[in-house]
Scaffold this motif. Structure first.
Motif, PDB file in Angstrom:
ATOM      1  N   GLY A 245     -78.659 -44.333  47.914  1.00  0.00           N
ATOM      2  CA  GLY A 245     -78.263 -44.137  49.297  1.00  0.00           C
ATOM      3  C   GLY A 245     -79.364 -43.389  50.011  1.00  0.00           C
ATOM      4  N   GLY A 246     -79.559 -43.689  51.304  1.00  0.00           N
ATOM      5  CA  GLY A 246     -80.622 -43.030  52.037  1.00  0.00           C
ATOM      6  C   GLY A 246     -81.955 -43.251  51.342  1.00  0.00           C
ATOM      7  N   ALA A 247     -82.690 -42.161  51.124  1.00  0.00           N
ATOM      8  CA  ALA A 247     -84.006 -42.228  50.477  1.00  0.00           C
ATOM      9  C   ALA A 247     -83.940 -41.831  49.012  1.00  0.00           C
ATOM     10  CB  ALA A 247     -84.983 -41.325  51.223  1.00  0.00           C
ATOM     11  N   VAL A 248     -82.751 -41.857  48.423  1.00  0.00           N
ATOM     12  CA  VAL A 248     -82.548 -41.388  47.052  1.00  0.00           C
ATOM     13  C   VAL A 248     -82.364 -42.574  46.116  1.00  0.00           C
ATOM     14  CG1 VAL A 248     -81.037 -40.044  45.525  1.00  0.00           C
ATOM     15  CG2 VAL A 248     -81.545 -39.222  47.827  1.00  0.00           C
ATOM     16  N   SER A 249     -83.044 -42.517  44.968  1.00  0.00           N
ATOM     17  CA  SER A 249     -82.949 -43.558  43.952  1.00  0.00           C
ATOM     18  C   SER A 249     -82.722 -42.924  42.582  1.00  0.00           C
ATOM     19  CB  SER A 249     -84.242 -44.391  43.904  1.00  0.00           C
ATOM     20  OG  SER A 249     -84.497 -45.017  45.132  1.00  0.00           O
ATOM     21  N   TYR A 250     -82.131 -43.706  41.695  1.00  0.00           N
ATOM     22  CA  TYR A 250     -81.966 -43.331  40.290  1.00  0.00           C
ATOM     23  C   TYR A 250     -83.154 -43.890  39.518  1.00  0.00           C
ATOM     24  CZ  TYR A 250     -80.335 -44.406  35.520  1.00  0.00           C
ATOM     25  OH  TYR A 250     -80.248 -44.581  34.157  1.00  0.00           O
ATOM     26  N   CYS A 251     -83.810 -43.054  38.726  1.00  0.00           N
ATOM     27  CA  CYS A 251     -85.065 -43.454  38.084  1.00  0.00           C
ATOM     28  C   CYS A 251     -84.871 -44.434  36.937  1.00  0.00           C
ATOM     29  CB  CYS A 251     -85.796 -42.222  37.552  1.00  0.00           C
ATOM     30  SG  CYS A 251     -86.382 -41.115  38.851  1.00  0.00           S
ATOM     31  N   GLY A 252     -83.754 -44.307  36.176  1.00  0.00           N
ATOM     32  CA  GLY A 252     -83.649 -45.067  34.943  1.00  0.00           C
ATOM     33  C   GLY A 252     -84.605 -44.530  33.902  1.00  0.00           C
ATOM     34  N   PHE A 253     -84.888 -45.334  32.861  1.00  0.00           N
ATOM     35  CA  PHE A 253     -85.790 -44.914  31.781  1.00  0.00           C
ATOM     36  C   PHE A 253     -85.415 -43.512  31.283  1.00  0.00           C
ATOM     37  CE2 PHE A 253     -88.065 -48.072  34.285  1.00  0.00           C
ATOM     38  CZ  PHE A 253     -88.523 -48.935  33.300  1.00  0.00           C
ATOM     39  N   ASN A 254     -84.129 -43.341  31.003  1.00  0.00           N
ATOM     40  CA  ASN A 254     -83.643 -42.042  30.544  1.00  0.00           C
ATOM     41  C   ASN A 254     -84.348 -41.644  29.248  1.00  0.00           C
ATOM     42  OD1 ASN A 254     -81.900 -42.953  32.567  1.00  0.00           O
ATOM     43  ND2 ASN A 254     -80.150 -41.865  31.713  1.00  0.00           N
ATOM     44  N   SER A 255     -84.487 -40.355  29.047  1.00  0.00           N
ATOM     45  CA  SER A 255     -85.286 -39.864  27.927  1.00  0.00           C
ATOM     46  C   SER A 255     -84.413 -39.328  26.801  1.00  0.00           C
ATOM     47  CB  SER A 255     -86.214 -38.746  28.395  1.00  0.00           C
ATOM     48  OG  SER A 255     -86.875 -38.147  27.300  1.00  0.00           O
ATOM     49  N   PRO A 256     -84.762 -39.624  25.551  1.00  0.00           N
ATOM     50  CA  PRO A 256     -84.038 -38.990  24.437  1.00  0.00           C
ATOM     51  C   PRO A 256     -84.268 -37.490  24.385  1.00  0.00           C
ATOM     52  CG  PRO A 256     -85.958 -40.186  23.620  1.00  0.00           C
ATOM     53  CD  PRO A 256     -85.818 -40.542  25.074  1.00  0.00           C
ATOM     54  N   LYS A 257     -85.362 -36.997  25.012  1.00  0.00           N
ATOM     55  CA  LYS A 257     -85.631 -35.556  25.019  1.00  0.00           C
ATOM     56  C   LYS A 257     -84.581 -34.796  25.821  1.00  0.00           C
ATOM     57  CE  LYS A 257     -90.650 -36.270  24.773  1.00  0.00           C
ATOM     58  NZ  LYS A 257     -91.944 -36.083  25.501  1.00  0.00           N
ATOM     59  N   SER A 258     -83.920 -35.481  26.745  1.00  0.00           N
ATOM     60  CA  SER A 258     -82.848 -34.857  27.525  1.00  0.00           C
ATOM     61  C   SER A 258     -81.491 -35.461  27.183  1.00  0.00           C
ATOM     62  CB  SER A 258     -83.122 -34.995  29.023  1.00  0.00           C
ATOM     63  OG  SER A 258     -83.223 -36.352  29.392  1.00  0.00           O
ATOM     64  N   PHE A 259     -81.372 -36.021  25.978  1.00  0.00           N
ATOM     65  CA  PHE A 259     -80.136 -36.656  25.522  1.00  0.00           C
ATOM     66  C   PHE A 259     -79.644 -37.688  26.532  1.00  0.00           C
ATOM     67  CE2 PHE A 259     -75.758 -37.059  23.995  1.00  0.00           C
ATOM     68  CZ  PHE A 259     -75.972 -37.122  22.632  1.00  0.00           C
ATOM     69  N   GLY A 260     -80.620 -38.427  27.076  1.00  0.00           N
ATOM     70  CA  GLY A 260     -80.252 -39.508  27.992  1.00  0.00           C
ATOM     71  C   GLY A 260     -79.872 -39.057  29.381  1.00  0.00           C
ATOM     72  N   GLY A 261     -80.322 -37.891  29.801  1.00  0.00           N
ATOM     73  CA  GLY A 261     -79.977 -37.390  31.131  1.00  0.00           C
ATOM     74  C   GLY A 261     -80.563 -38.243  32.251  1.00  0.00           C
ATOM     75  N   ASN A 262     -79.851 -38.300  33.372  1.00  0.00           N
ATOM     76  CA  ASN A 262     -80.300 -39.039  34.545  1.00  0.00           C
ATOM     77  C   ASN A 262     -81.311 -38.222  35.348  1.00  0.00           C
ATOM     78  OD1 ASN A 262     -78.417 -41.194  34.086  1.00  0.00           O
ATOM     79  ND2 ASN A 262     -76.807 -39.894  34.941  1.00  0.00           N
ATOM     80  N   SER A 263     -82.187 -38.922  36.041  1.00  0.00           N
ATOM     81  CA  SER A 263     -83.124 -38.270  36.948  1.00  0.00           C
ATOM     82  C   SER A 263     -83.203 -39.084  38.225  1.00  0.00           C
ATOM     83  CB  SER A 263     -84.506 -38.130  36.302  1.00  0.00           C
ATOM     84  OG  SER A 263     -85.008 -39.405  35.923  1.00  0.00           O
ATOM     85  N   TYR A 264     -83.706 -38.458  39.279  1.00  0.00           N
ATOM     86  CA  TYR A 264     -83.625 -39.050  40.610  1.00  0.00           C
ATOM     87  C   TYR A 264     -84.939 -38.865  41.370  1.00  0.00           C
ATOM     88  CZ  TYR A 264     -78.732 -38.724  39.309  1.00  0.00           C
ATOM     89  OH  TYR A 264     -77.544 -38.830  38.625  1.00  0.00           O
ATOM     90  N   PHE A 265     -85.201 -39.814  42.264  1.00  0.00           N
ATOM     91  CA  PHE A 265     -86.414 -39.825  43.084  1.00  0.00           C
ATOM     92  C   PHE A 265     -85.998 -39.785  44.547  1.00  0.00           C
ATOM     93  CE2 PHE A 265     -89.620 -42.676  45.237  1.00  0.00           C
ATOM     94  CZ  PHE A 265     -90.693 -41.796  45.182  1.00  0.00           C
TER      95      PHE A 265
END
Length: 285
Positions: free
Chosen positions: A90-110
């Protein structure tokens, strides 16, 4: 790469499958809830995608999976699914994907912003995302909610000469971070970007409020099973009473989105979100 020889027994027959390297991070169930279910130990394919939209969602889950535990016998759509990331929310916000095992699959955003783009928590470092960020102006800031979800933040910071922001009590996870927050009062980092200390899950956990978007880290999230916002004593590593107090303080802020590191995201009109927050506060009391 997922191995069909190690596929979990609960998978329904068909092209998509999950194997036993799955860490049950929930990312696939967030992205393709019609396809993936949960056993309590693994995700599994509960229904093969029955139309192109569901297939694309399942491929997004395959791409995002932090452990490469999702496979498919049909590879033709994978490259196109990769190109979809970051996924607009929404707006200028995106979900990055490519979740990392270092963060136990945590989500990140751009977040794209004319004064410089932001990364909130970190995906695993992949050239596809780095190129996409570069195409959109690079990264100026990397906001890290807490120590658990830093993943490859150092690599993205080095690539873009970005400023990493983290609370001093979480600094051991990124000891060379360029901007260190102190104390427990909200801090305006830039116009429309407010860091809100939310101790509880960890001692120095912070949320980030950007306009109508609350990036909540591992502080709170939407529960599909409970049908409401939730927080969990079971994954509270520092202080549950502190976490309850931190949740209550968020009612002073107005937002429409909850974008967590772990758990489902939520989107409601601001007045309804306020009611949802009060419902959570009452449940934790």
């Amino acid at each position: 790469m997922a191995d069909r020889r190690s596929a979990v027994v609960e998978n329904v027959e068909g092209p998509f499958f999950v194997d036993t390297t799955c860490i049950d991070c929930d990312a696939c169930r967030q992205l393709a809830p019609d396809t993936f279910g949960e056993t309590g130990e693994f995700s599994f394919v509960k229904a093969q995608p029955g139309d192109p939209c569901r297939e694309r969602a399942a491929l997004h889950a395959l791409v995002a999976c932090p452990t490469g535990s999702i496979g498919t016998s049909g590879k033709t759509g994978v490259a196109a699914a990769v190109r979809d990331f970051p996924l607009p929310l929404g707006g200028a916000v995106s979900y990055c994907g490519f979740n990392s095992p270092k963060s136990f699959g945590g989500n990140s955003y751009f977040v794209e912003h004319p004064a410089g783009n932001w990364l909130i928590d970190s995906p695993r470092f992949v050239e596809h995302l780095a190129r996409r960020f570069a195409e959109r102006g690079g990264l100026r800031y990397i906001f890290l909610t807490h120590r658990d979800d830093v993943a490859d933040a150092d690599k993205y910071a080095a690539r873009f000469a970005a400023t990493r922001i983290i609370h001093r009590l979480e600094l051991a996870a990124q000891p060379k971070a360029e901007w260190v927050l102190d104390g427990f009062d909200p801090v305006e980092l830039a116009p429309d970007f407010l860091a809100i200390p939310t101790p509880g899950h960890t001692r120095g956990h912070c949320a980030l409020l950007h306009r109508e978007f609350l990036f909540s880290g591992d502080h709170l999230w939407w529960s599909r099973n409970r049908g409401r916002l939730t927080a969990s004593r079971d994954v509270c590593w520092y202080s549950w009473p502190e976490q309850v107090r931190s949740v209550a303080r968020l009612k002073d802020h107005r937002f429409e989105w909850v974008l967590p590191g772990h758990g489902e995201r939520a989107h409601f009109p601001a007045d309804e979100m306020r009611l949802q927050m009060q419902r959570l506060i009452d449940a934790l009391a």
